[in-house]
Design a protein around this motif. Structure first.
Motif, PDB file in Angstrom:
ATOM      1  N   ALA A  46       0.851  -1.159   0.005  1.00  0.00           N
ATOM      2  CA  ALA A  46      -0.052   0.048  -0.098  1.00  0.00           C
ATOM      3  C   ALA A  46       0.828   1.303   0.083  1.00  0.00           C
ATOM      4  CB  ALA A  46      -0.980  -0.091   1.184  1.00  0.00           C
ATOM      5  N   HIS A  47       1.866   1.489   0.834  1.00  0.00           N
ATOM      6  CA  HIS A  47       2.499   2.597   1.148  1.00  0.00           C
ATOM      7  C   HIS A  47       3.431   2.783  -0.213  1.00  0.00           C
ATOM      8  CE1 HIS A  47       5.738  -0.271   2.113  1.00  0.00           C
ATOM      9  NE2 HIS A  47       6.557   0.682   1.716  1.00  0.00           N
ATOM     10  N   VAL A  48       3.889   1.909  -0.829  1.00  0.00           N
ATOM     11  CA  VAL A  48       4.703   2.063  -2.182  1.00  0.00           C
ATOM     12  C   VAL A  48       3.799   2.272  -3.322  1.00  0.00           C
ATOM     13  CG1 VAL A  48       6.137   0.637  -3.784  1.00  0.00           C
ATOM     14  CG2 VAL A  48       6.417   0.146  -1.441  1.00  0.00           C
ATOM     15  N   VAL A  49       2.725   1.915  -3.518  1.00  0.00           N
ATOM     16  CA  VAL A  49       1.806   2.187  -4.550  1.00  0.00           C
ATOM     17  C   VAL A  49       1.197   3.601  -4.354  1.00  0.00           C
ATOM     18  CG1 VAL A  49      -0.119   1.648  -5.893  1.00  0.00           C
ATOM     19  CG2 VAL A  49       1.544  -0.179  -5.290  1.00  0.00           C
ATOM     20  N   LEU A  50       0.845   3.970  -3.027  1.00  0.00           N
ATOM     21  CA  LEU A  50       0.203   5.184  -2.853  1.00  0.00           C
ATOM     22  C   LEU A  50       1.180   6.340  -3.208  1.00  0.00           C
ATOM     23  CD1 LEU A  50      -2.094   7.072  -1.903  1.00  0.00           C
ATOM     24  CD2 LEU A  50      -1.043   6.693   0.465  1.00  0.00           C
ATOM     25  N   GLU A  51       2.494   6.169  -2.725  1.00  0.00           N
ATOM     26  CA  GLU A  51       3.748   7.082  -3.175  1.00  0.00           C
ATOM     27  C   GLU A  51       3.910   7.320  -4.671  1.00  0.00           C
ATOM     28  OE1 GLU A  51       8.583   7.989  -2.265  1.00  0.00           O
ATOM     29  OE2 GLU A  51       7.631   6.396  -1.261  1.00  0.00           O
ATOM     30  N   GLN A  52       3.777   5.968  -5.290  1.00  0.00           N
ATOM     31  CA  GLN A  52       4.061   6.102  -6.704  1.00  0.00           C
ATOM     32  C   GLN A  52       2.746   6.864  -7.426  1.00  0.00           C
ATOM     33  OE1 GLN A  52       3.711   2.024  -7.842  1.00  0.00           O
ATOM     34  NE2 GLN A  52       6.135   1.819  -7.584  1.00  0.00           N
ATOM     35  N   ILE A  53       1.541   6.941  -6.937  1.00  0.00           N
ATOM     36  CA  ILE A  53       0.516   7.605  -7.392  1.00  0.00           C
ATOM     37  C   ILE A  53       0.559   8.824  -7.265  1.00  0.00           C
ATOM     38  CG2 ILE A  53      -1.857   7.975  -7.183  1.00  0.00           C
ATOM     39  CD1 ILE A  53      -2.148   4.698  -7.051  1.00  0.00           C
ATOM     40  N   LEU A  54       0.990   9.348  -6.144  1.00  0.00           N
ATOM     41  CA  LEU A  54       1.231  10.740  -5.542  1.00  0.00           C
ATOM     42  C   LEU A  54       2.061  11.547  -6.221  1.00  0.00           C
ATOM     43  CD1 LEU A  54       0.152  10.177  -1.667  1.00  0.00           C
ATOM     44  CD2 LEU A  54      -1.202  11.087  -3.472  1.00  0.00           C
ATOM     45  N   ARG A  55       3.062  10.771  -6.577  1.00  0.00           N
ATOM     46  CA  ARG A  55       4.312  11.329  -7.268  1.00  0.00           C
ATOM     47  C   ARG A  55       4.038  11.540  -8.840  1.00  0.00           C
ATOM     48  NH1 ARG A  55       9.470  11.653  -4.363  1.00  0.00           N
ATOM     49  NH2 ARG A  55       8.937  10.825  -2.241  1.00  0.00           N
ATOM     50  N   ALA A  56       3.338  10.650  -9.260  1.00  0.00           N
ATOM     51  CA  ALA A  56       3.126  10.494 -10.929  1.00  0.00           C
ATOM     52  C   ALA A  56       2.299  11.699 -11.225  1.00  0.00           C
ATOM     53  CB  ALA A  56       2.553   9.046 -11.123  1.00  0.00           C
ATOM     54  N   LYS A  57       2.249  12.008 -12.578  1.00  0.00           N
ATOM     55  CA  LYS A  57       1.514  12.952 -13.074  1.00  0.00           C
ATOM     56  C   LYS A  57       0.924  12.508 -14.457  1.00  0.00           C
ATOM     57  CE  LYS A  57       3.699  16.907 -11.056  1.00  0.00           C
ATOM     58  NZ  LYS A  57       3.426  16.454  -9.605  1.00  0.00           N
ATOM     59  N   GLY A  58      -0.451  12.758 -14.517  1.00  0.00           N
ATOM     60  CA  GLY A  58      -1.169  12.882 -15.873  1.00  0.00           C
ATOM     61  C   GLY A  58      -1.301  11.073 -16.399  1.00  0.00           C
ATOM     62  N   LYS A  59      -0.723  10.726 -17.554  1.00  0.00           N
ATOM     63  CA  LYS A  59      -0.870   9.671 -18.144  1.00  0.00           C
ATOM     64  C   LYS A  59      -0.077   8.331 -17.319  1.00  0.00           C
ATOM     65  CE  LYS A  59      -1.084  11.021 -23.042  1.00  0.00           C
ATOM     66  NZ  LYS A  59      -0.599  10.730 -24.448  1.00  0.00           N
ATOM     67  N   GLU A  60       0.900   8.814 -16.644  1.00  0.00           N
ATOM     68  CA  GLU A  60       1.822   7.933 -15.798  1.00  0.00           C
ATOM     69  C   GLU A  60       1.023   7.585 -14.782  1.00  0.00           C
ATOM     70  OE1 GLU A  60       5.774   7.380 -13.136  1.00  0.00           O
ATOM     71  OE2 GLU A  60       5.348   9.300 -13.995  1.00  0.00           O
ATOM     72  N   ARG A  61       0.357   8.585 -14.136  1.00  0.00           N
ATOM     73  CA  ARG A  61      -0.564   8.210 -12.871  1.00  0.00           C
ATOM     74  C   ARG A  61      -1.778   7.319 -13.423  1.00  0.00           C
ATOM     75  NH1 ARG A  61      -2.654  13.216  -9.472  1.00  0.00           N
ATOM     76  NH2 ARG A  61      -0.719  12.817  -8.510  1.00  0.00           N
ATOM     77  N   ASN A  62      -2.259   7.651 -14.359  1.00  0.00           N
ATOM     78  CA  ASN A  62      -3.483   6.637 -14.940  1.00  0.00           C
ATOM     79  C   ASN A  62      -3.129   5.400 -15.226  1.00  0.00           C
ATOM     80  OD1 ASN A  62      -5.274   8.920 -14.800  1.00  0.00           O
ATOM     81  ND2 ASN A  62      -4.921   9.504 -16.814  1.00  0.00           N
ATOM     82  N   LEU A  63      -1.834   5.237 -15.804  1.00  0.00           N
ATOM     83  CA  LEU A  63      -1.299   4.025 -16.258  1.00  0.00           C
ATOM     84  C   LEU A  63      -1.081   3.288 -14.862  1.00  0.00           C
ATOM     85  CD1 LEU A  63       1.413   4.609 -19.023  1.00  0.00           C
ATOM     86  CD2 LEU A  63      -1.075   3.245 -19.403  1.00  0.00           C
ATOM     87  N   ILE A  64      -0.542   3.837 -13.768  1.00  0.00           N
ATOM     88  CA  ILE A  64      -0.394   3.182 -12.569  1.00  0.00           C
ATOM     89  C   ILE A  64      -1.802   2.341 -11.834  1.00  0.00           C
ATOM     90  CG2 ILE A  64       0.190   3.332 -10.134  1.00  0.00           C
ATOM     91  CD1 ILE A  64       2.445   5.473 -10.990  1.00  0.00           C
TER      92      ILE A  64
END
Length: 70
Positions: A46-64
Motif C-alpha cells: 500500500a505505501h509503495v503504490v500510494l507514493e507512486q500514484i502521488l508522485r506521478a502526473k497525468g498519463k503515468e498516474r493513469n497507467l499505474i
C-alpha cells in the motif's frame, strides 16, 4: 486513524456486476475471497503504490491505476 506498518498490503477487489472497487486489509479480504460477486484484481504494498500514484502526473498516474485494476 489507525497506523499501519510499512509492509502493509492491500487487497483490491472489483465488483463483477457494477464495477465498485474495494480495498481491503488481510482480515477483511479473508471474508471476501471466494465470493462470486467480487473479483480479486491486485495485492499491493500500500505505501509503495500510494507514493507512486502521488508522485506521478497525468498519463503515468493513469497507467499505474489502470495496472492495479487489471
Amino acid at each position: 486513524m489507525s497506523r499501519t506498518g510499512p509492509d502493509t498490503v492491500a487487497f483490491i477487489y472489483v465488483n463483477k456486476t457494477n464495477g465498485v472497487i474495494r480495498v481491503e486489509s488481510l482480515e477483511t479480504a479473508k471474508h471476501i475471497d471466494g465470493n462470486p460477486e467480487w473479483k480479486h484484481v491486485s495485492t499491493i504494498a500500500a505505501h509503495v503504490v500510494l507514493e507512486q500514484i502521488l508522485r506521478a502526473k497525468g498519463k503515468e498516474r493513469n497507467l499505474i491505476i489502470k495496472h492495479i485494476l487489471s
